[in-house]
Design an enzyme around this catalytic site. Structure first.
Site, mmCIF file in Angstrom:
data_model
loop_
_atom_site.group_PDB
_atom_site.id
_atom_site.type_symbol
_atom_site.label_atom_id
_atom_site.label_comp_id
_atom_site.label_asym_id
_atom_site.label_seq_id
_atom_site.Cartn_x
_atom_site.Cartn_y
_atom_site.Cartn_z
ATOM 1 N N ASP A 164 0.691 -1.274 0.040
ATOM 2 C CA ASP A 164 -0.029 0.015 0.006
ATOM 3 C C ASP A 164 0.961 1.409 0.106
ATOM 4 O O ASP A 164 2.053 1.384 0.452
ATOM 5 C CB ASP A 164 -1.078 0.107 1.221
ATOM 6 C CG ASP A 164 -2.069 0.831 0.992
ATOM 7 O OD1 ASP A 164 -2.373 1.370 0.052
ATOM 8 O OD2 ASP A 164 -2.928 1.116 1.827
ATOM 9 N N ASN A 216 -10.691 -2.591 -5.916
ATOM 10 C CA ASN A 216 -9.922 -1.514 -6.934
ATOM 11 C C ASN A 216 -10.582 -1.093 -8.228
ATOM 12 O O ASN A 216 -10.355 -0.038 -8.902
ATOM 13 C CB ASN A 216 -8.574 -1.808 -6.981
ATOM 14 C CG ASN A 216 -7.619 -1.831 -5.774
ATOM 15 O OD1 ASN A 216 -6.765 -2.598 -5.658
ATOM 16 N ND2 ASN A 216 -8.245 -0.827 -4.816
HETATM 17 C C1 FPP Z 1 -1.858 0.231 -3.376
HETATM 18 O O1 FPP Z 1 -1.466 1.385 -3.336
HETATM 19 C C2 FPP Z 1 -1.279 -0.353 -4.481
HETATM 20 C C3 FPP Z 1 -1.936 -1.086 -5.624
HETATM 21 C C4 FPP Z 1 -3.653 -1.081 -5.938
HETATM 22 C C5 FPP Z 1 -1.205 -1.629 -6.847
HETATM 23 C C6 FPP Z 1 -0.114 -2.463 -6.583
HETATM 24 C C7 FPP Z 1 0.780 -3.056 -7.713
HETATM 25 C C8 FPP Z 1 2.079 -3.048 -7.852
HETATM 26 C C9 FPP Z 1 3.021 -2.554 -6.817
HETATM 27 C C10 FPP Z 1 2.576 -3.512 -9.315
HETATM 28 C C11 FPP Z 1 2.816 -4.843 -9.076
HETATM 29 C C12 FPP Z 1 3.043 -5.547 -10.365
HETATM 30 C C13 FPP Z 1 2.699 -7.039 -10.511
HETATM 31 C C14 FPP Z 1 3.062 -7.524 -11.694
HETATM 32 C C15 FPP Z 1 2.072 -7.579 -9.310
HETATM 33 P P1 FPP Z 1 -2.394 2.557 -3.462
HETATM 34 O O2 FPP Z 1 -2.436 3.395 -5.077
HETATM 35 O O3 FPP Z 1 -3.586 2.435 -3.037
HETATM 36 O O4 FPP Z 1 -1.674 3.823 -2.662
HETATM 37 P P2 FPP Z 1 -2.311 4.981 -1.827
HETATM 38 O O5 FPP Z 1 -3.339 4.231 -0.764
HETATM 39 O O6 FPP Z 1 -1.256 5.897 -1.538
HETATM 40 O O7 FPP Z 1 -3.242 5.770 -2.866
#
Ligand code: FPP
Length: 516
Positions: free
Chosen positions: A304, A352
């Protein structure tokens, strides 16, 4: 910083065994090139005979037995015309002759260094020199070398000089203690003109030197220290490592299997160096170190904070995900280095889908791109890729990438599991519906069979980054007894040190799972 010798037992006692406080890997350790090549050659064969154990290691021998290997101690026990493997320790020339005379197909895995010692013994004898062999006369390697020397030329009594200083040839078993060999050669030099080919193999010597180095770095003032040699008791070079450790003032332990390791009592040891013999498979070493350090078998991560990481830097959220994907590649490697067998990451939840289309599309493209680019890494590091989640919700293109990678890597042991279009509640509902469709009344055990990856053990440790203290619908069924580790670090900044902090925190916990 020096640790108190009487560290509270609470921190050191896990699952009923007392673990050493500090576990250090001694480098170099483990498989030498000769054994590695012998095993690789042997693993390609099926249903063959092998003269003596291929290498002195029960894990390797058991694996070969599973491939139909029959181990014999005498060449006469191999039927005419069959394929016979000569072990890494080499054989006497008479054995080769017998195999040829009886139409056997020979696969020779003799270590090149042992073959060199055979050649030296043969050359000495050909030149008319008496030959002395330093080694354990009951070891198969020495028996093979002795076969190169005609009976009358074997120097058995080292005191038997003929008045002057006769010239002799000296060879040694390759897995001897290097210091012992040097001492014996010096003793022979008092009576003879010595021509010696009596060095222990370089890999063996390096492993012994590394153990000496570890002992030299340990001070008795820091508390009792010990060396654990992972290797079979039948392995000469492994036993030598234990001897070298004892000479260096360490308590020396040996374990050839996980069962033997679990039986070792490390009480009182505050610093433990771990090494392994030249015939010990690395996978056993990794598993043993994981056990000693109480490293979790399965780590799951809620990655996250990508969005906030990007916003803080004035970047677009997509750039945060790209940075997060790079971190994930590193974490996968770090987990492998630490012997973690299963890594599950939460990449995209069922919730999401509510995000702006641009972000969702960007993420799906990133998943496909990253997975394709990692294919070579998965093969190099023998990683099995799997996806958990609602496959029907993925685009055909992404599903194609996922399923092709799953099929190509299905035979590997270590697993990297990515949750996409995943929700813990969705997984439970999907499982229940599948059971209803089959008219099945569920128990906890049969329910597990309907999960997305039923064979994967429950996560031992769930890590969540970015300061949120929630499980957010991740592995709801599977994490019933998981330990949690929360950190304020945003996922793209998650470092190797942070991973170690999470593992250390886990290692210090006493998991009773409802017991006492
Ligand atoms: C949450 O952070 C993260 C995600 C929804 C995406 C995670 C994906 C990756 C790290 C890429 C991985 C790639 C593969 C192939 C598995 P957020 O966007 O919710 O962060 P925030 O809470 O700060 O908005």
């Amino acid at each position: 910083m020096r640790r108190p010798v009487g560290e509270p037992e609470r921190r050191r006692r896990h699952f009923g065994i007392i673990r050493p406080v500090k576990v250090e890997i001694i480098e170099p350790h483990g498989l030498c090139a000769g054994v590695n090549a012998a095993i690789a050659k042997a693993l390609r064969l099926r249903n063959v005979y092998c003269l003596h154990e291929l290498v002195h290691n029960e894990i390797v021998v058991d694996e070969l037995k599973g491939l139909g290997y029959r181990f014999v101690d005498r060449i006469e026990d191999v039927p005419d015309g069959e394929t016979v493997v000569f072990s890494a320790h080499g054989v006497a020339p008479g054995v080769r002759d017998y195999a040829a005379e009886h139409g056997m197909k020979v696969v020779d895995t003799t270590c090149p260094f042992v073959a060199k010692v055979h050649r030296a013994a043969r050359d000495f004898a050909k030149r008319g020199l008496s030959v002395a062999v330093i080694g354990d006369q009951d070891h198969v390697e020495v028996k093979g070398i002795l076969g190169e020397i005609p009976e009358g030329m074997l120097l058995k009594e080292t005191g038997a000089g003929d008045g002057g200083r006769p010239r002799i040839g000296v060879v040694a078993q390759t897995t001897m203690n290097a210091d012992d060999v040097a001492r014996q050669v010096d003793r022979l030099k008092e009576r003879y003109e010595v021509e010696a080919m009596a060095e222990v193999c370089r890999a063996t010597k390096e492993r012994q030197d590394a153990v000496r180095g570890f002992c030299a770095r340990c001070s008795a003032e820091d508390g009792p220290y010990a060396v654990l040699v992972l290797g079979s008791r039948t392995s000469a070079n492994s036993r030598r490592l234990a001897e070298v450790a004892a000479e260096g003032g360490a308590r020396a332990f040996m374990a050839g299997t996980m069962d033997e390791l679990r039986a070792v009592d490390f009480s009182g040891v505050v610093r433990l160096g771990v090494t392994s013999g030249a015939s010990t498979p690395e996978r056993f070493f990794v598993e043993a170190v994981r056990h000693l350090r109480n490293v979790p078998q399965h780590v799951a991560i809620i990655m996250d904070g990508n969005g906030r990481w990007a916003t803080q830097r004035g970047k677009r959220r997509g750039e945060g995900h790209v940075a997060g994907a790079k971190t994930l590649g590193d974490v996968l490697k770090w987990c492998g280095d630490r012997g973690i067998k299963y890594l599950t990451v939460y990449a995209f939840s069922t919730e999401n889908w509510k995000r702006p289309k641009e972000e969702v599309d960007g993420l799906m493209k990133l998943f496909a791109r990253m997975l394709k680019s990692k294919e070579r890494d998965f093969f190099r590091n023998k990683v099995r890729f799997r996806m958990i989640g609602r496959r029907g919700d993925l685009s055909e293109k992404l599903l194609g990438v996922v399923e092709s990678l799953e099929a190509k890597t299905a035979h590997f042991d270590r697993q990297f599991i990515v949750a996409i279009a995943y929700g813990g509640r969705a997984e439970i509902v999907d499982a229940v519906n599948a059971a209803i469709e089959r008219g099945e009344k569920l128990t906890e055990e049969t329910f597990r069979g309907y999960l997305y990856a039923p064979d994967v053990p429950d996560p031992d440790l769930v890590v969540r980054t970015s300061g949120e203290l929630r499980t957010s619908n991740f592995l709801l069924w599977e994490s019933a007894y998981s330990e949690y580790y929360f950190t304020d670090t945003l996922w793209p900044d998650f470092s190797e040190r942070e991973l170690d902090a999470a593992l250390e925190s886990y290692a210090a916990r006493h998991r009773r799972k409802g017991g006492v």
